[in-house]
Design a protein around this motif. Sequence first.
Motif, PDB file in Angstrom:
ATOM      1  N   HIS A 249       0.840  -1.185   0.000  1.00  0.00           N
ATOM      2  CA  HIS A 249       0.000   0.000   0.000  1.00  0.00           C
ATOM      3  C   HIS A 249       0.885   1.249   0.000  1.00  0.00           C
ATOM      4  O   HIS A 249       2.058   1.195   0.368  1.00  0.00           O
ATOM      5  CB  HIS A 249      -0.924   0.028   1.220  1.00  0.00           C
ATOM      6  N   GLU A 250       0.313   2.370  -0.398  1.00  0.00           N
ATOM      7  CA  GLU A 250       0.992   3.651  -0.303  1.00  0.00           C
ATOM      8  C   GLU A 250      -0.026   4.739   0.044  1.00  0.00           C
ATOM      9  O   GLU A 250      -1.186   4.685  -0.361  1.00  0.00           O
ATOM     10  CB  GLU A 250       1.703   3.992  -1.614  1.00  0.00           C
ATOM     11  N   GLU A 251       0.399   5.726   0.814  1.00  0.00           N
ATOM     12  CA  GLU A 251      -0.475   6.842   1.157  1.00  0.00           C
ATOM     13  C   GLU A 251      -0.443   7.839   0.007  1.00  0.00           C
ATOM     14  O   GLU A 251       0.620   8.361  -0.351  1.00  0.00           O
ATOM     15  CB  GLU A 251       0.000   7.500   2.456  1.00  0.00           C
ATOM     16  N   TRP A 269      -5.294   5.655   1.131  1.00  0.00           N
ATOM     17  CA  TRP A 269      -4.277   4.699   0.692  1.00  0.00           C
ATOM     18  C   TRP A 269      -4.646   4.147  -0.683  1.00  0.00           C
ATOM     19  O   TRP A 269      -5.827   3.961  -0.996  1.00  0.00           O
ATOM     20  CB  TRP A 269      -4.166   3.519   1.651  1.00  0.00           C
TER      21      TRP A 269
END
Length: 341
Positions: A249-251, A269
């Motif tokens: 995941h990435e913000e 996210w």
Amino acid sequence: MTPPPGWYPDPTAPHQERWWDGAAWTEHRRAPGPTGYGPAVDRTPGTASQYGWHPASGYHQAPSVPAPAAPPPTGGVPGEPSSDGRGKAVALTTAAAVLVGAIVTGVFVLGEDDAGSPRTRTRPVTATTSDPAPVTDPPTPSPTASESPADDPAVVEDQLNGVTFPLPDGWVRPEYVAEDDVMMTTDGTYDCPADGGVCRHGMVVSRTVTANAESSPKVLARQDIEDAADDAYDRDLVGDKPFGGIESHEEVASGPVAVAGRAGYYVRWRVKTAKGPGGYVQSMVFPSTVGTESPILVRYVFDAGEDGPPPADMDTITKGIRPIGDADTGGGVGSGIGPTP
């Protein structure tokens, strides 16, 4: 030849008997006796001997009872001939009235339970065509927490938290959804790419934060985002992995947000899954406008890819959140805090 004096069915009230004196009806009436037609053995209006009292000896004695005769004509006119058929018809009418009375009494006796309290009773149905058909009230639909106000079909109401959500095109109120507090979903379902079952391309959830003493929207949103991602794309309620689990995941966005005139915070996210295109998950928290002003948590779950709703719809929905009954209070990412001029 007219019938002899005696008790006969009253032509004006077949459920009782009336005294015929041999020439006309008298005003004496009684309940039907067990002896059928003819004079009563216990008492007869008129003379003492007819009551069984002999004037000479002073003792009670049984009076002589004439053989049953056909009842007088219905009109009660002395001297008018009456056929056996008409007499039988009167007798059958009286017997039928007694039988119906006994049946109705039995129905009401059997309508009580062992404790003597009445149970629901069904109206007796007769063979006549004049009785109206039984009328049943239509079932009353049960309202749900996600129904929209009657004056705005494109709005979903969260009565518990005192806010409304706009319902964008392609979104519907939840049906057959196992998750709690779901406000809306995208229309239709599809087969999940991994463990089977059905999935939806988009979902919005609204709930009150009660199990956390923290009140800061920023802290609460950051604490919730991982759980929101796991619930949406890692494991479902029964432990299956509809997308094969989360791989990374990435913000992609975060910051202050004005929601319904209150200062809130959001975290978004981008989630990649083992199967399928993955999706976007957002946790947003803002103080409630009702009650104790407990924080409200709103989760957004959008599938990525061409079939999922555009992430910009998250901002559109956020800007459309309103306190119930207040259409002039706005918000959204980058908006000022407070009512919109």
